[in-house]
Design a protein around this motif. Structure first.
Motif, PDB file in Angstrom:
ATOM      1  N   ASP A   1      26.508  -2.254  -7.227  1.00 51.17           N
ATOM      2  CA  ASP A   1      27.578  -1.836  -6.317  1.00 51.17           C
ATOM      3  C   ASP A   1      27.079  -1.725  -4.878  1.00 51.17           C
ATOM      4  N   LEU A   2      25.821  -1.334  -4.742  1.00 49.20           N
ATOM      5  CA  LEU A   2      25.236  -1.166  -3.408  1.00 49.20           C
ATOM      6  C   LEU A   2      24.885  -2.498  -2.743  1.00 49.20           C
ATOM      7  N   LYS A   3      24.454  -3.470  -3.532  1.00 40.31           N
ATOM      8  CA  LYS A   3      23.913  -4.727  -3.000  1.00 40.31           C
ATOM      9  C   LYS A   3      24.808  -5.388  -1.954  1.00 40.31           C
ATOM     10  N   PRO A   4      26.116  -5.594  -2.194  1.00 36.36           N
ATOM     11  CA  PRO A   4      26.939  -6.259  -1.171  1.00 36.36           C
ATOM     12  C   PRO A   4      27.134  -5.449   0.101  1.00 36.36           C
ATOM     13  N   LYS A   5      26.820  -4.153   0.052  1.00 34.32           N
ATOM     14  CA  LYS A   5      26.985  -3.313   1.230  1.00 34.32           C
ATOM     15  C   LYS A   5      25.776  -3.406   2.182  1.00 34.32           C
ATOM     16  N   ILE A   6      24.683  -3.976   1.686  1.00 31.32           N
ATOM     17  CA  ILE A   6      23.486  -4.137   2.519  1.00 31.32           C
ATOM     18  C   ILE A   6      23.612  -5.449   3.273  1.00 31.32           C
ATOM     19  N   THR A   7      23.911  -5.363   4.538  1.00 29.15           N
ATOM     20  CA  THR A   7      24.177  -6.573   5.337  1.00 29.15           C
ATOM     21  C   THR A   7      22.936  -7.181   5.957  1.00 29.15           C
ATOM     22  N   SER A   8      21.863  -6.416   6.043  1.00 27.27           N
ATOM     23  CA  SER A   8      20.621  -6.936   6.628  1.00 27.27           C
ATOM     24  C   SER A   8      19.482  -5.999   6.276  1.00 27.27           C
ATOM     25  N   CYS A   9      18.255  -6.464   6.521  1.00 25.80           N
ATOM     26  CA  CYS A   9      17.089  -5.619   6.296  1.00 25.80           C
ATOM     27  C   CYS A   9      17.136  -4.388   7.207  1.00 25.80           C
ATOM     28  N   ALA A  10      17.693  -4.559   8.402  1.00 30.76           N
ATOM     29  CA  ALA A  10      17.731  -3.455   9.352  1.00 30.76           C
ATOM     30  C   ALA A  10      18.614  -2.306   8.863  1.00 30.76           C
TER      31      ALA A  10
ATOM     32  N   LEU B   1      13.747 -16.196  -3.313  1.00 28.28           N
ATOM     33  CA  LEU B   1      14.715 -15.737  -2.318  1.00 28.28           C
ATOM     34  C   LEU B   1      14.390 -16.279  -0.932  1.00 28.28           C
ATOM     35  N   ASP B   2      15.423 -16.590  -0.164  1.00 31.67           N
ATOM     36  CA  ASP B   2      15.264 -16.922   1.239  1.00 31.67           C
ATOM     37  C   ASP B   2      15.263 -15.646   2.063  1.00 31.67           C
ATOM     38  N   VAL B   3      14.810 -15.758   3.308  1.00 33.68           N
ATOM     39  CA  VAL B   3      14.802 -14.597   4.189  1.00 33.68           C
ATOM     40  C   VAL B   3      16.233 -14.082   4.360  1.00 33.68           C
ATOM     41  N   GLY B   4      16.400 -12.762   4.209  1.00 32.71           N
ATOM     42  CA  GLY B   4      17.711 -12.137   4.341  1.00 32.71           C
ATOM     43  C   GLY B   4      18.436 -11.948   3.024  1.00 32.71           C
ATOM     44  N   GLN B   5      17.910 -12.536   1.956  1.00 30.37           N
ATOM     45  CA  GLN B   5      18.544 -12.394   0.647  1.00 30.37           C
ATOM     46  C   GLN B   5      17.992 -11.202  -0.108  1.00 30.37           C
ATOM     47  N   ILE B   6      18.803 -10.712  -1.054  1.00 34.88           N
ATOM     48  CA  ILE B   6      18.451  -9.533  -1.850  1.00 34.88           C
ATOM     49  C   ILE B   6      18.498  -9.907  -3.322  1.00 34.88           C
ATOM     50  N   SER B   7      17.537  -9.419  -4.073  1.00 35.44           N
ATOM     51  CA  SER B   7      17.451  -9.750  -5.491  1.00 35.44           C
ATOM     52  C   SER B   7      18.493  -8.992  -6.308  1.00 35.44           C
ATOM     53  N   ASP B   8      18.665  -9.410  -7.541  1.00 31.17           N
ATOM     54  CA  ASP B   8      19.379  -8.597  -8.527  1.00 31.17           C
ATOM     55  C   ASP B   8      18.442  -7.469  -8.958  1.00 31.17           C
ATOM     56  N   PRO B   9      18.944  -6.445  -9.645  1.00 34.79           N
ATOM     57  CA  PRO B   9      18.065  -5.358 -10.083  1.00 34.79           C
ATOM     58  C   PRO B   9      16.901  -5.866 -10.932  1.00 34.79           C
ATOM     59  N   ILE B  10      15.709  -5.370 -10.621  1.00 36.73           N
ATOM     60  CA  ILE B  10      14.486  -5.764 -11.313  1.00 36.73           C
ATOM     61  C   ILE B  10      13.934  -4.539 -12.050  1.00 36.73           C
TER      62      ILE B  10
ATOM     63  N   VAL C   1      14.067  -9.724   1.020  1.00 36.64           N
ATOM     64  CA  VAL C   1      13.053 -10.510   1.727  1.00 36.64           C
ATOM     65  C   VAL C   1      13.408 -10.511   3.215  1.00 36.64           C
ATOM     66  N   CYS C   2      12.595  -9.832   4.012  1.00 39.58           N
ATOM     67  CA  CYS C   2      12.871  -9.688   5.444  1.00 39.58           C
ATOM     68  C   CYS C   2      12.091 -10.692   6.295  1.00 39.58           C
ATOM     69  N   GLY C   3      11.118 -11.343   5.716  1.00 33.69           N
ATOM     70  CA  GLY C   3      10.337 -12.348   6.436  1.00 33.69           C
ATOM     71  C   GLY C   3       9.500 -13.126   5.450  1.00 33.69           C
ATOM     72  N   LYS C   4       9.138 -14.342   5.832  1.00 29.62           N
ATOM     73  CA  LYS C   4       8.331 -15.188   4.957  1.00 29.62           C
ATOM     74  C   LYS C   4       7.570 -16.163   5.845  1.00 29.62           C
ATOM     75  N   ARG C   5       6.283 -16.287   5.588  1.00 28.46           N
ATOM     76  CA  ARG C   5       5.470 -17.221   6.364  1.00 28.46           C
ATOM     77  C   ARG C   5       4.313 -17.704   5.515  1.00 28.46           C
ATOM     78  N   GLN C   6       3.726 -18.817   5.961  1.00 23.14           N
ATOM     79  CA  GLN C   6       2.588 -19.368   5.253  1.00 23.14           C
ATOM     80  C   GLN C   6       1.358 -18.537   5.552  1.00 23.14           C
ATOM     81  N   GLY C   7       0.541 -18.334   4.560  1.00 21.62           N
ATOM     82  CA  GLY C   7      -0.709 -17.613   4.742  1.00 21.62           C
ATOM     83  C   GLY C   7      -1.893 -18.521   4.497  1.00 21.62           C
ATOM     84  N   GLY C   8      -3.090 -17.959   4.511  1.00 19.58           N
ATOM     85  CA  GLY C   8      -4.281 -18.737   4.223  1.00 19.58           C
ATOM     86  C   GLY C   8      -4.915 -19.310   5.467  1.00 19.58           C
ATOM     87  N   ALA C   9      -6.095 -19.917   5.272  1.00 20.00           N
ATOM     88  CA  ALA C   9      -6.869 -20.425   6.400  1.00 20.00           C
ATOM     89  C   ALA C   9      -6.190 -21.608   7.085  1.00 20.00           C
TER      90      ALA C   9
END
Length: 450
Positions: free
Chosen positions: A340-349, A385-394, A405-413
């Motif tokens: 019920d809460l999930k659709p009410k969350i419009t952004s990570c902020a 998930l893409d940035v800005g998306q929210i999972s189902d209950p885990i 997921v509020c951000g995603k970037r490549q890591g490593g050397a």
């Protein structure tokens, strides 16, 4: 208004070019990653430049600025000497066409720069000392003195004025584009984050270190001409012409300036037709001509590596605490609250403030972490998930969770830094601006080829 007639074949001049020994100007092997020098000392001296003949005539006119057949012959010699191409009856027409095109573009660029200098009372065009400095740098890269390098060119029948004119036009144009537009370009954080996100999403895919030659169909006279030209260039490279040198002289891509070096790419960064070709290549191989929407690519696969899952994600969560042995009814009740809460969350902020309105829920910032370091249940959700998306209950032993997921970037050397990404995006935009600028100059000009 523009008019065009067939370009003169220069039969006598072509015969003299066929007599040249240009192979001695070959560059280092294709597999070398470092920026190759422009020329190497020839194995044998070639005939000196023939004096201008009485048959010299007009090859093209650009806004009343004449390009002579002598200019074209000199540029053809320079193209072959600096690309390592061997002249044949089959490829001479392509070399001639490229010589004419490059001379026309340089005339347009220099005419525009002189106009700007007059109107704005500024100096843009490289001075003689600045050109001399660039020649010295090129010579140093070839482990030669400037005098030795000049002697090698003149021994191939190339007038130094021809080479200096090319250097002057190229450096002046680049300086003008950078000076006029470079300070105005603003690469936003959203662009950089979007680039990082694409890298992270493709981190698990195979990666290819490539060099490219791109023949722009609009520039060379159509797709058929581009395909035929690509086949000719491939034949020359298979016979020893170094890829970086050919790219510098014939490629219409922004990477031409650094020998066609694209660096590491993943699927999706190049056109789909190029992606398909890369899957079939082995390191050290040249592709066949690859036709795309607006031109033809030649790809040299320098190296290949398996993808890694080293992606870094920035996560927030909402949790409903539950004991590991909670009943199914308790789990279902907690799941309903979170769904019920999930659709009410419009952004990570807004996540924490929104969750704070519901009793019994805990919301917080999990910060950045490599996907491989997350709990198994979180890994799967964070990876999909893409940035800005929210999972189902885990479900975990600690309760039920929503992961955002509020951000995603490549890591490593191998991940490019923030500044490297910014510079790459800036370079791409400047190259696009320069291409459009030159296209507009060409469209407004009166150009006649004979």
């Amino acid at each position: 208004m523009r008019s065009a007639r067939s370009v003169t074949t220069f039969a006598a001049g072509a015969a003299s070019i066929l007599a040249l020994t240009v192979g001695g100007f070959g560059l280092p092997a294709l597999a070398q990653d470092a920026a190759p020098p422009l020329v190497q000392a020839p194995q044998a001296a070639a005939p000196a430049a023939a004096p201008r003949g009485l048959a010299e005539s007009v090859a093209a006119v650009v806004n009343d600025d004449i390009i002579s057949t002598y200019d074209v012959m000199q540029r053809m010699r320079l193209l072959m000497a600096t690309s390592g191409m061997q002249p044949t009856e089959e490829n001479l027409p392509q070399i001639e066409q490229e010589a004419v095109r490059s001379l026309i573009e340089e005339r347009l660029q220099m005419q525009e720069l002189r106009r700007v200098e007059r109107e704005q009372k500024i100096t843009i065009i490289s001075t003689d000392p600045e050109v001399d400095e660039q020649i010295s740098d090129i010579a140093q890269g070839n482990k030669m003195t400037a005098d030795q390098l000049k002697q090698q060119l003149t021994s191939q029948g190339i007038g130094l004025d021809t080479w200096r004119a090319q250097i002057r036009a190229e450096s002046s144009w680049q300086s003008w584009i950078q000076g006029r537009y470079g300070s105005r370009l603003r690469i936003g954080e959203d662009q950089i984050k979007a680039y990082q996100r694409r890298l992270a999403e493709s981190a698990a895919k195979p990666q290819y270190q490539i060099s490219e030659v791109f023949l722009d169909a609009a520039r060379v006279g159509g797709m058929q001409v581009a395909e035929n030209g690509a086949a000719q260039l491939i034949g020359q490279m298979q016979q020893g012409a170094p890829f970086p040198a050919v790219a510098r002289q014939f490629s219409g891509s922004a990477t031409a300036a650094n020998g066609g070096d694209v660096g590491w790419v993943s699927q999706g960064e190049m056109p789909a037709e190029v992606d398909a070709a890369l899957e079939q290549l082995r390191p050290g191989q040249l592709s066949r001509p690859i036709a795309v929407k607006d031109g033809v690519y030649i790809i040299y696969l320098r190296d290949k590596r398996a993808g890694s899952k080293t992606a870094i994600v920035d996560l927030k969560q909402v949790a409903s605490p539950l004991a590991a042995d909670a009943t199914q009814a308790q789990v279902d009740a907690a799941a309903k609250v979170l769904n019920d809460l999930k659709p009410k969350i419009t952004s990570c902020a807004t996540l924490e403030a929104t969750a704070g309105k519901v009793d019994g829920l805990i919301a917080g910032d999990l910060g950045e972490a490599e996907i491989t370091d997350l709990a198994p249940a979180f890994q799967d959700a964070a990876g999909k998930l893409d940035v800005g998306q929210i999972s189902d209950p885990i479900r975990t032993d600690a309760g039920l969770h929503l992961i955002a997921v509020c951000g995603k970037r490549q890591g490593g050397a191998n991940a490019p830094t923030h500044d490297q990404i910014e510079n790459r995006l800036r370079g791409q935009q400047l190259a696009l601006i320069a291409k459009r600028y030159l296209r507009d100059l060409r469209n407004q000009a009166t150009i006649e080829t004979r």
